[in-house]
Design an enzyme around this catalytic site. Structure first.
Site, PDB file in Angstrom:
ATOM      1  N   ASP A  58      28.703  37.114   6.725  1.00  0.00           N
ATOM      2  CA  ASP A  58      28.058  37.108   5.426  1.00  0.00           C
ATOM      3  C   ASP A  58      29.039  37.639   4.384  1.00  0.00           C
ATOM      4  O   ASP A  58      29.635  38.700   4.580  1.00  0.00           O
ATOM      5  CB  ASP A  58      26.818  38.022   5.525  1.00  0.00           C
ATOM      6  N   LYS A  84      18.387  29.867  -1.861  1.00  0.00           N
ATOM      7  CA  LYS A  84      18.083  28.800  -2.829  1.00  0.00           C
ATOM      8  C   LYS A  84      16.617  28.390  -2.910  1.00  0.00           C
ATOM      9  O   LYS A  84      16.299  27.393  -3.562  1.00  0.00           O
ATOM     10  CB  LYS A  84      18.938  27.578  -2.497  1.00  0.00           C
ATOM     11  N   SER A 124      23.413  25.021 -11.042  1.00  0.00           N
ATOM     12  CA  SER A 124      22.248  24.146 -10.943  1.00  0.00           C
ATOM     13  C   SER A 124      21.749  23.799 -12.328  1.00  0.00           C
ATOM     14  O   SER A 124      21.859  24.607 -13.261  1.00  0.00           O
ATOM     15  CB  SER A 124      21.151  24.891 -10.177  1.00  0.00           C
ATOM     16  N   THR A 126      18.950  24.009 -13.066  1.00  0.00           N
ATOM     17  CA  THR A 126      17.907  24.998 -13.321  1.00  0.00           C
ATOM     18  C   THR A 126      18.310  25.947 -14.458  1.00  0.00           C
ATOM     19  O   THR A 126      17.448  26.516 -15.123  1.00  0.00           O
ATOM     20  CB  THR A 126      17.564  25.758 -12.003  1.00  0.00           C
ATOM     21  N   TYR A 148      15.683  32.939  -8.520  1.00  0.00           N
ATOM     22  CA  TYR A 148      16.755  32.049  -8.044  1.00  0.00           C
ATOM     23  C   TYR A 148      17.547  31.498  -9.235  1.00  0.00           C
ATOM     24  O   TYR A 148      18.781  31.547  -9.265  1.00  0.00           O
ATOM     25  CB  TYR A 148      16.157  30.899  -7.207  1.00  0.00           C
ATOM     26  N   LYS A 152      21.706  32.033 -10.817  1.00  0.00           N
ATOM     27  CA  LYS A 152      22.696  31.022 -11.237  1.00  0.00           C
ATOM     28  C   LYS A 152      23.176  31.319 -12.664  1.00  0.00           C
ATOM     29  O   LYS A 152      24.380  31.253 -12.952  1.00  0.00           O
ATOM     30  CB  LYS A 152      22.100  29.615 -11.148  1.00  0.00           C
ATOM     31  N   ASN A 198      10.908  20.815  -1.848  1.00  0.00           N
ATOM     32  CA  ASN A 198      11.473  19.743  -2.671  1.00  0.00           C
ATOM     33  C   ASN A 198      10.898  18.391  -2.239  1.00  0.00           C
ATOM     34  O   ASN A 198      10.477  18.202  -1.102  1.00  0.00           O
ATOM     35  CB  ASN A 198      12.993  19.755  -2.598  1.00  0.00           C
ATOM     36  N   LEU A 199      10.910  17.486  -3.191  1.00  0.00           N
ATOM     37  CA  LEU A 199      10.229  16.206  -2.997  1.00  0.00           C
ATOM     38  C   LEU A 199      10.786  15.388  -1.832  1.00  0.00           C
ATOM     39  O   LEU A 199      10.035  14.943  -0.964  1.00  0.00           O
ATOM     40  CB  LEU A 199      10.338  15.392  -4.302  1.00  0.00           C
ATOM     41  N   ARG A 292       2.446  21.620 -10.476  1.00  0.00           N
ATOM     42  CA  ARG A 292       2.985  22.842  -9.862  1.00  0.00           C
ATOM     43  C   ARG A 292       3.429  23.772 -10.989  1.00  0.00           C
ATOM     44  O   ARG A 292       4.182  23.352 -11.873  1.00  0.00           O
ATOM     45  CB  ARG A 292       4.174  22.463  -8.973  1.00  0.00           C
TER      46      ARG A 292
HETATM   47  C1  UD1 Z   1      13.406  22.388  -7.773  1.00  0.00           C
HETATM   48  C2  UD1 Z   1      13.449  23.795  -8.262  1.00  0.00           C
HETATM   49  C3  UD1 Z   1      14.740  24.031  -9.004  1.00  0.00           C
HETATM   50  C4  UD1 Z   1      15.910  23.751  -8.076  1.00  0.00           C
HETATM   51  C5  UD1 Z   1      15.799  22.325  -7.527  1.00  0.00           C
HETATM   52  C6  UD1 Z   1      16.861  22.101  -6.468  1.00  0.00           C
HETATM   53  C7  UD1 Z   1      11.087  24.456  -8.537  1.00  0.00           C
HETATM   54  C8  UD1 Z   1      10.004  24.795  -9.516  1.00  0.00           C
HETATM   55  N1  UD1 Z   1      12.276  24.062  -9.074  1.00  0.00           N
HETATM   56  O1  UD1 Z   1      13.486  21.538  -8.888  1.00  0.00           O
HETATM   57  O2  UD1 Z   1      14.808  25.353  -9.469  1.00  0.00           O
HETATM   58  O3  UD1 Z   1      17.129  23.864  -8.776  1.00  0.00           O
HETATM   59  O4  UD1 Z   1      14.528  22.146  -6.930  1.00  0.00           O
HETATM   60  O5  UD1 Z   1      16.855  20.801  -6.013  1.00  0.00           O
HETATM   61  O6  UD1 Z   1      10.898  24.538  -7.339  1.00  0.00           O
HETATM   62  N2  UD1 Z   1       7.089  17.131  -6.285  1.00  0.00           N
HETATM   63  C9  UD1 Z   1       5.864  16.638  -5.841  1.00  0.00           C
HETATM   64  N3  UD1 Z   1       5.447  16.991  -4.593  1.00  0.00           N
HETATM   65  C10 UD1 Z   1       6.178  17.791  -3.758  1.00  0.00           C
HETATM   66  C11 UD1 Z   1       7.431  18.268  -4.213  1.00  0.00           C
HETATM   67  C12 UD1 Z   1       7.845  17.930  -5.493  1.00  0.00           C
HETATM   68  O7  UD1 Z   1       5.164  15.929  -6.556  1.00  0.00           O
HETATM   69  O8  UD1 Z   1       5.730  18.064  -2.624  1.00  0.00           O
HETATM   70  C13 UD1 Z   1       7.569  16.724  -7.631  1.00  0.00           C
HETATM   71  C14 UD1 Z   1       7.813  17.875  -8.583  1.00  0.00           C
HETATM   72  O9  UD1 Z   1       6.659  18.202  -9.324  1.00  0.00           O
HETATM   73  C15 UD1 Z   1       8.950  17.288  -9.454  1.00  0.00           C
HETATM   74  C16 UD1 Z   1       9.709  16.383  -8.503  1.00  0.00           C
HETATM   75  O10 UD1 Z   1       8.807  16.092  -7.436  1.00  0.00           O
HETATM   76  O11 UD1 Z   1       8.397  16.500 -10.493  1.00  0.00           O
HETATM   77  C17 UD1 Z   1      10.959  17.029  -7.926  1.00  0.00           C
HETATM   78  O12 UD1 Z   1      10.612  18.280  -7.360  1.00  0.00           O
HETATM   79  P1  UD1 Z   1      11.678  19.151  -6.535  1.00  0.00           P
HETATM   80  O13 UD1 Z   1      12.321  18.304  -5.515  1.00  0.00           O
HETATM   81  O14 UD1 Z   1      10.978  20.391  -6.065  1.00  0.00           O
HETATM   82  O15 UD1 Z   1      12.793  19.500  -7.606  1.00  0.00           O
HETATM   83  P2  UD1 Z   1      12.680  20.241  -9.035  1.00  0.00           P
HETATM   84  O16 UD1 Z   1      11.296  20.567  -9.381  1.00  0.00           O
HETATM   85  O17 UD1 Z   1      13.433  19.412  -9.995  1.00  0.00           O
END
Ligand code: UD1
Length: 337
Positions: A58, A84, A124, A126, A148, A152, A198-199, A292
């Protein structure tokens, strides 16, 4: 160059290691394996056809970090290592600030002591906070909405101040938009340790049967189809952006350089879901739920600065991102062994 890659066993780090080696660099990986699986190392060795020099510790450990720089001739550092998970950072702020900041201090101190002045830092999008205009440009004010994100923002500031005090530094602050996709071999990819926030990894786990359905967070945003819009970038394009930034650092007059790494194109949640359905060959269960907290309607890059100054641009499409993610996820339904 001999390049130290911190967090080189992680998602973006591992893809970058392959491209560094392909570009002729000599790589040393340092990783705590707090958020990466050791089996990634064998896969990287299989892909590159050579043994990988991996140090498992680390960076918050000052002594080990110092010893590494004392023992090895290092020309440049790419610093990916860090916690992250946004939600976890809200629950454990102190751990996030401590880990992400102290590891960076320890690294930068050792670099300074051993006269290593080239650093590429994983920042990021972000850092644009929740009020930025799209497309986001590098000179926009920075802020954050969670610990987080603040780490950054803070590390960027620390690095700017370090370079202000000693302009012989060459630092790249790379602001990633939404990294997705996987290596085209399907042997390395994103492997979240918990339920994905994340999506893309969430959709991939629905497709492979690990999750029942996708919850779409909000269908009433002021966007063309009501769902959130993001700038998804293929991890292979992102990795190439790191190699380009590293090469550029050898030529720039400016000690700190900030570059957006994005495509410049926004894709909605529904568009991404449908692209993934095309890759898989069938529909995927989903429902629209509440927004969210903390999410913004739209985020996408103005990538022109990186394109002009790095001679780099993202070339992979959303369909490429989905096909490659699906190849990885279907071959590794439970991620790395
Ligand atoms: C998220 C983080 C951001 C980070 C980035 C890294 C949050 C609030 N923000 O950003 O700080 O830098 O990831 O990649 O977590 N979504 C859905 N259903 C899901 C997951 C996501 O509808 O189960 C939607 C979200 O509302 C958004 C989009 O998909 O509109 C992307 O989401 P996500 O992949 O979490 O990325 P960020 O929100 O851009």
């Amino acid at each position: 160059m001999r390049v130290l890659v911190s967090g080189g066993a992680g998602y973006i780090g591992s893809h970058t290691v392959i491209q560094l080696i392909a570009a002729g660099h000599d790589v040393i990986v340092v990783d705590s394996f707090a958020n990466a699986k050791p089996s990634v190392v064998g896969r990287l060795e299989a892909l590159t056809g050579m043994p990988l020099d991996v140090r498992s510790f680390d960076l918050t450990d000052h002594d080990k970090t110092e010893h590494l720089f004392a023992d090895e001739q290092i020309d440049a550092v790419i610093h990916f290592a860090g916690f992250k998970a946004v939600g976890e950072s809200v629950e454990k702020p102190l751990e996030y600030y401590e880990n992400n900041l102290v590891s960076t201090f320890s690294l930068v101190r050792a670099m300074r002591r051993h006269d290593v002045r080239k650093l590429v830092f994983s920042s990021s999008a972000t850092v644009y906070g929740d009020n930025a205009q799209v497309p986001m440009q590098e000179d926009a004010p920075t802020s954050a909405t969670n610990p987080y994100g603040w780490t950054k923002v803070m590390i960027e500031q620390v690095l700017r101040d370090v370079a202000e005090a000693d302009p012989s530094w060459r630092i790249a602050l790379l602001r990633y938009f939404n990294p997705v996709g996987a290596h085209p071999s399907g042997t390395i990819g994103e492997d979240p340790s918990d339920i994905p926030n994340n999506l893309m990894p969430f959709i991939a786990q629905v497709a492979v049967g690990r999750r029942e359905k996708l919850s779409i967070y909000g269908g009433d945003y002021p966007t063309p189809d009501g769902t959130g819009v993001r700038d998804y970038i293929h991890v292979e394009d992102l990795a190439a952006g790191h190699v380009a930034a590293l090469h550029r650092l050898g030529q720039t007059d400016t000690s700190v350089n900030t570059w957006n790494l994005g495509t410049g194109h926004g894709t909605s949640v529904l568009e991404m879901l449908h692209a993934f359905e095309r890759a898989v060959g069938h529909e995927l269960a989903h429902e629209v739920v509440d927004r969210r907290p903390g999410d913004i309607a739209e985020s996408y890059a103005d990538p022109t600065k990186a394109q002009a100054e790095l001679g780099w641009r993202a070339t992979r499409t959303v369909d490429d991102m989905c096909v490659d993610t699906w190849r990885w996820q279907s071959a590794n339904p439970d991620g790395y062994p």
